[in-house]
Write a protein that holds these residues in place. Structure first.
Motif, short mmCIF file in Angstrom:
data_model
loop_
_atom_site.label_atom_id
_atom_site.label_comp_id
_atom_site.label_asym_id
_atom_site.label_seq_id
_atom_site.Cartn_x
_atom_site.Cartn_y
_atom_site.Cartn_z
N GLU A 1 22.64 10.95 -25.14
CA GLU A 1 21.59 11.93 -24.85
C GLU A 1 20.29 11.24 -24.43
OE1 GLU A 1 21.28 14.33 -28.38
OE2 GLU A 1 23.24 15.27 -28.05
N SER A 2 19.97 10.13 -25.07
CA SER A 2 18.75 9.38 -24.73
C SER A 2 18.85 8.76 -23.34
CB SER A 2 18.49 8.29 -25.77
OG SER A 2 18.27 8.85 -27.03
N MET A 3 20.02 8.26 -23.00
CA MET A 3 20.23 7.66 -21.68
C MET A 3 20.07 8.71 -20.58
SD MET A 3 20.96 4.38 -22.02
CE MET A 3 21.99 3.86 -20.68
N ALA B 1 18.37 11.58 -20.86
CA ALA B 1 16.96 12.00 -20.84
C ALA B 1 16.08 10.99 -20.11
CB ALA B 1 16.46 12.20 -22.27
N ALA B 2 16.43 9.72 -20.22
CA ALA B 2 15.65 8.66 -19.55
C ALA B 2 16.11 8.45 -18.11
CB ALA B 2 15.77 7.36 -20.33
N ASN B 3 17.16 9.18 -17.69
CA ASN B 3 17.72 9.08 -16.35
C ASN B 3 18.21 7.65 -16.03
OD1 ASN B 3 18.59 10.24 -13.97
ND2 ASN B 3 16.68 9.73 -12.89
N ILE B 4 18.85 7.02 -17.03
CA ILE B 4 19.39 5.68 -16.81
C ILE B 4 20.85 5.59 -17.26
CG2 ILE B 4 17.21 4.39 -16.86
CD1 ILE B 4 17.76 3.79 -19.83
N GLU B 5 21.57 6.71 -17.12
CA GLU B 5 22.98 6.68 -17.52
C GLU B 5 23.84 5.87 -16.56
OE1 GLU B 5 22.51 10.82 -15.59
OE2 GLU B 5 21.28 9.41 -16.68
N TRP C 1 22.70 8.22 -28.48
CA TRP C 1 22.46 7.20 -27.45
C TRP C 1 22.71 7.79 -26.06
CZ3 TRP C 1 20.23 2.61 -27.18
CH2 TRP C 1 20.41 1.86 -26.01
#
Length: 178
Positions: free
Chosen positions: A82-84, A86-90, A80
């Motif tokens: 890593e996905s955040m 990668a999507a630049n929404i951390e 999760w």
């Protein structure tokens, strides 16, 4: 976000919890405290139903790894994060908060409360889906609900459509006639 459930409950979700229309589950948080978990029956949105109906059923569990095994909490959390990234929404900047806020999976639960409210759901309807207490749902709304023009317009439209509005309208003063 379409269920308003905790990560742990979603990771334990089995295909037997889904009947094609509803996801039914007994929430685990109450069980940890020695109580029987709350039973929630969540009607699936069209998008959620479409996703679930299109998934392979490689396991008894709905959410699985590439190998068909149920996720362990740590592994799911790592993927999760890593996905955040990668999507630049951390993290995200909210209009009413100065500093950007770091986002977590659990934020989806609160987001579901806000979105259901903005869709016009009463607090009782919201907690029937999420399983929150009324007090907790009210706290989430107090802290995160933006006071938007859309919500104000919706409130006035409901007010004007209510039978009691006729009485309020009679109390209005008219502009002086010349």
């Amino acid at each position: 976000m379409h269920t308003g459930q905790r990560q742990g409950d979603l990771l334990q979700l089995r295909w037997s919890n889904y009947d094609g229309e509803y996801i039914s589950l007994r929430q685990a948080k109450s069980k940890r405290a020695g109580f029987r978990g709350k039973l929630v029956n969540i009607p699936c949105t069209a998008a959620l139903r479409s996703m679930l109906d299109g998934m392979d059923r490689a396991s008894d569990f709905i959410l699985t790894t590439k190998t068909g095994h149920p996720f362990k909490k740590r592994y799911f959390s790592r993927l999760w994060s890593e996905s955040m990234i990668a999507a630049n929404i951390e993290s995200v900047k909210f209009p009413h908060i100065e500093e950007p806020q770091e986002l977590h999976f659990h934020d989806l639960r609160g987001t579901a409360v806000i979105m259901l409210n903005e869709a016009g759901c009463a607090i009782g309807e919201i907690v029937a889906i999420t399983g929150h207490s009324l007090k907790t749902a009210a706290t989430i709304l107090e802290q995160y609900l933006a006071r938007t023009k859309h919500l104000a317009d919706s409130a006035i439209a409901k007010f004007e459509a209510a039978p009691s509005a006729e009485f309020a309208n009679r109390l209005q003063t008219k502009a002086p006639e010349n």
